[in-house]
Design an enzyme around this catalytic site. Sequence first.
Site, PDB file in Angstrom:
ATOM      1  N   GLY A 156       0.852  -1.200   0.000  1.00 39.55           N
ATOM      2  CA  GLY A 156       0.000   0.000   0.000  1.00 39.55           C
ATOM      3  C   GLY A 156       0.879   1.237   0.000  1.00 39.55           C
ATOM      4  N   ARG A 157       0.396   2.271   0.697  1.00 37.64           N
ATOM      5  CA  ARG A 157       1.123   3.546   0.687  1.00 37.64           C
ATOM      6  C   ARG A 157       2.517   3.420   1.295  1.00 37.64           C
ATOM      7  NH1 ARG A 157      -4.511   5.707   2.268  1.00 37.64           N
ATOM      8  NH2 ARG A 157      -4.088   4.258   3.938  1.00 37.64           N
ATOM      9  N   ILE A 158       2.594   2.893   2.529  1.00 41.61           N
ATOM     10  CA  ILE A 158       3.892   2.843   3.207  1.00 41.61           C
ATOM     11  C   ILE A 158       4.793   1.784   2.562  1.00 41.61           C
ATOM     12  CG2 ILE A 158       5.058   2.438   5.424  1.00 41.61           C
ATOM     13  CD1 ILE A 158       2.428   3.521   6.765  1.00 41.61           C
ATOM     14  N   THR A 238       6.716  -2.337  11.235  1.00 41.44           N
ATOM     15  CA  THR A 238       6.263  -0.999  11.652  1.00 41.44           C
ATOM     16  C   THR A 238       4.759  -0.880  11.422  1.00 41.44           C
ATOM     17  OG1 THR A 238       6.773  -0.058   9.464  1.00 41.44           O
ATOM     18  CG2 THR A 238       8.472   0.143  11.150  1.00 41.44           C
ATOM     19  N   SER A 239       4.054  -2.027  11.309  1.00 47.41           N
ATOM     20  CA  SER A 239       2.603  -1.949  11.041  1.00 47.41           C
ATOM     21  C   SER A 239       1.831  -1.918  12.364  1.00 47.41           C
ATOM     22  CB  SER A 239       2.160  -3.084  10.123  1.00 47.41           C
ATOM     23  OG  SER A 239       2.278  -4.346  10.741  1.00 47.41           O
ATOM     24  N   ARG A 240       1.451  -3.082  12.855  1.00 47.39           N
ATOM     25  CA  ARG A 240       0.799  -3.176  14.166  1.00 47.39           C
ATOM     26  C   ARG A 240       1.345  -4.427  14.850  1.00 47.39           C
ATOM     27  NH1 ARG A 240      -0.294   1.456  13.924  1.00 47.39           N
ATOM     28  NH2 ARG A 240      -2.346   2.419  13.754  1.00 47.39           N
ATOM     29  N   GLU A 269       1.574  -3.847  23.416  1.00 48.37           N
ATOM     30  CA  GLU A 269       2.229  -2.605  23.823  1.00 48.37           C
ATOM     31  C   GLU A 269       1.389  -1.800  24.811  1.00 48.37           C
ATOM     32  OE1 GLU A 269       2.811  -1.087  19.736  1.00 48.37           O
ATOM     33  OE2 GLU A 269       1.733   0.705  20.400  1.00 48.37           O
ATOM     34  N   HIS A 287       7.022   2.707  19.165  1.00 51.23           N
ATOM     35  CA  HIS A 287       5.918   3.152  18.301  1.00 51.23           C
ATOM     36  C   HIS A 287       6.085   4.627  17.916  1.00 51.23           C
ATOM     37  CE1 HIS A 287       1.544   2.038  17.147  1.00 51.23           C
ATOM     38  NE2 HIS A 287       2.090   2.834  16.239  1.00 51.23           N
ATOM     39  N   ALA A 289       7.269   5.491  14.627  1.00 56.91           N
ATOM     40  CA  ALA A 289       7.583   5.548  13.189  1.00 56.91           C
ATOM     41  C   ALA A 289       7.048   6.811  12.509  1.00 56.91           C
ATOM     42  CB  ALA A 289       7.079   4.301  12.481  1.00 56.91           C
TER      43      ALA A 289
HETATM   44  P1  NAD Z   1      -2.559   1.016   3.059  1.00 53.94           P
HETATM   45  O1  NAD Z   1      -3.994   0.734   3.250  1.00 53.94           O
HETATM   46  O2  NAD Z   1      -2.153   2.019   2.031  1.00 53.94           O
HETATM   47  O3  NAD Z   1      -1.774  -0.351   2.724  1.00 53.94           O
HETATM   48  C1  NAD Z   1      -2.058  -1.580   3.314  1.00 53.94           C
HETATM   49  C2  NAD Z   1      -1.875  -2.652   2.265  1.00 53.94           C
HETATM   50  O4  NAD Z   1      -2.021  -3.930   2.898  1.00 53.94           O
HETATM   51  C3  NAD Z   1      -2.920  -2.594   1.133  1.00 53.94           C
HETATM   52  O5  NAD Z   1      -2.273  -2.606  -0.126  1.00 53.94           O
HETATM   53  C4  NAD Z   1      -3.765  -3.854   1.348  1.00 53.94           C
HETATM   54  O6  NAD Z   1      -4.247  -4.392   0.139  1.00 53.94           O
HETATM   55  C5  NAD Z   1      -2.746  -4.770   2.005  1.00 53.94           C
HETATM   56  N1  NAD Z   1      -3.336  -5.878   2.747  1.00 53.94           N
HETATM   57  C6  NAD Z   1      -4.476  -5.916   3.469  1.00 53.94           C
HETATM   58  N2  NAD Z   1      -4.656  -7.152   3.998  1.00 53.94           N
HETATM   59  C7  NAD Z   1      -3.597  -7.893   3.600  1.00 53.94           C
HETATM   60  C8  NAD Z   1      -3.189  -9.236   3.823  1.00 53.94           C
HETATM   61  N3  NAD Z   1      -3.937 -10.069   4.552  1.00 53.94           N
HETATM   62  N4  NAD Z   1      -2.045  -9.668   3.259  1.00 53.94           N
HETATM   63  C9  NAD Z   1      -1.296  -8.829   2.495  1.00 53.94           C
HETATM   64  N5  NAD Z   1      -1.636  -7.553   2.243  1.00 53.94           N
HETATM   65  C10 NAD Z   1      -2.759  -7.091   2.799  1.00 53.94           C
HETATM   66  O7  NAD Z   1      -2.020   1.417   4.492  1.00 53.94           O
HETATM   67  P2  NAD Z   1      -0.687   2.235   4.838  1.00 53.94           P
HETATM   68  O8  NAD Z   1      -0.975   3.691   4.904  1.00 53.94           O
HETATM   69  O9  NAD Z   1       0.421   1.753   3.979  1.00 53.94           O
HETATM   70  O10 NAD Z   1      -0.469   1.746   6.351  1.00 53.94           O
HETATM   71  C11 NAD Z   1      -0.258   0.367   6.646  1.00 53.94           C
HETATM   72  C12 NAD Z   1      -0.361   0.129   8.135  1.00 53.94           C
HETATM   73  O11 NAD Z   1       0.772   0.711   8.768  1.00 53.94           O
HETATM   74  C13 NAD Z   1      -1.554   0.814   8.804  1.00 53.94           C
HETATM   75  O12 NAD Z   1      -2.719   0.009   8.738  1.00 53.94           O
HETATM   76  C14 NAD Z   1      -1.086   1.012  10.217  1.00 53.94           C
HETATM   77  O13 NAD Z   1      -1.555  -0.032  11.030  1.00 53.94           O
HETATM   78  C15 NAD Z   1       0.428   0.948  10.120  1.00 53.94           C
HETATM   79  N6  NAD Z   1       1.055   2.217  10.531  1.00 53.94           N
HETATM   80  C16 NAD Z   1       1.930   2.205  11.574  1.00 53.94           C
HETATM   81  C17 NAD Z   1       2.528   3.390  11.967  1.00 53.94           C
HETATM   82  C18 NAD Z   1       3.516   3.435  13.095  1.00 53.94           C
HETATM   83  O14 NAD Z   1       3.591   4.449  13.765  1.00 53.94           O
HETATM   84  N7  NAD Z   1       4.286   2.390  13.338  1.00 53.94           N
HETATM   85  C19 NAD Z   1       2.228   4.592  11.317  1.00 53.94           C
HETATM   86  C20 NAD Z   1       1.349   4.558  10.246  1.00 53.94           C
HETATM   87  C21 NAD Z   1       0.758   3.362   9.860  1.00 53.94           C
END
Ligand code: NAD
Length: 322
Positions: A156-158, A238-240, A269, A287, A289
């Site tokens: 996705g975005r990140i 860095t996701s959850r 956490e 946490h 990032a």
């Molecule tokens: P996003 O929605 O742009 O990207 C998520 C991607 O994951 C999408 O392309 C989606 O199709 C894919 N996806 C969903 N379920 C899946 C699965 N079962 N297997 C494989 N791929 C799957 O989100 P983003 O903006 O890139 O952010 C991603 C995550 O990062 C957020 O949901 C958030 O939990 C986490 N995040 C953490 C921090 C931090 O401080 N550490 C900061 C921002 C975001």
Amino acid sequence: MKVYVTRQIPESGLKMLRDRGLSVTMSEKDGVLSKTELVNALKEDAYDAILCLLTDTIDEEVLAAAPQVKIIANYAVGTNNLDVKAVTARGIQIANTPDVLTETVAEHTFALILAMTSRIGEADRFTRAGKFVGWAPMLFLGTDLAGKTLGVLGAGRIGSRVAYHAHNGFDMDVIYYDVHQNELFEKDYHATYFETVDDVLKHADVVTIHVPLLDSTKHLINTRRLGMMKESGYLVNTSRGPVVDEVALVDALRAKIIRGAALDVFENEPALTAGLAELENVVLTPHIASATEETRTKMAEMAALNIIAALEGKIPPNLVKT
Ligand code: NAD
């Protein structure tokens, strides 16, 4: 109209709310409100909007304490702290803060990747402890990134921005798995799509996780999957936190099933799984990032814009589709 803010956030967002004539009440506690504290705070007035953080659980009990609320503006991109069903059942809108933190989280992810592969944490502790007695040919040998393979879970975005840096800055090959194949991602970063998570884990030198926390992604990385990774492989999350089975990770790092890991997020956490903090081959950040001054300010402003739009009867710019 009245807005309740669950914790101190950068002033610029709060000012935007006040400048629009909204009354803003902010929790004065220097910490996360407990459920009871949040419920009691909401009952004190008739709030029209809640600006909350990923550390606040917003469920039916909380919503019942604020029956006038029209929007929950989450100061995060993830929405796993909200009971989305309960919120939408009440006709309340949900907004988040996407995009603005993408680059910051991607940069932090790369900081963690480099910290693992160049062994920065270990070497820093060693040097501070006065153990450095001179250059040595075998001291803290790490791993080069150039020519290695980055495995992205969640393009996705990140995930895309991390792939951008890997491809353009570090000459890495990029492979990925996502529930949706992403042709632009493949074209932009010369990336190869693998049809399963397992395939990515088997082929990558560094695996980076960017999926949202869902029922389907809880413990996406578990004992079985850690066992599929290369012995020389690294994992960064860095996701959850709950996306990785942390007990399984501690076991894998102890047994050297993989070479190293880096975590910005934790399964329970702020608590750490027993044994994690004692391991040398893991880098831990609390946490943070998305924690740059620029990004946290923009997040506050985005959350404010979402609230202003909703309370003026318009569609919030970052409405989460439910
Ligand atoms: P996003 O929605 O742009 O990207 C998520 C991607 O994951 C999408 O392309 C989606 O199709 C894919 N996806 C969903 N379920 C899946 C699965 N079962 N297997 C494989 N791929 C799957 O989100 P983003 O903006 O890139 O952010 C991603 C995550 O990062 C957020 O949901 C958030 O939990 C986490 N995040 C953490 C921090 C931090 O401080 N550490 C900061 C921002 C975001």
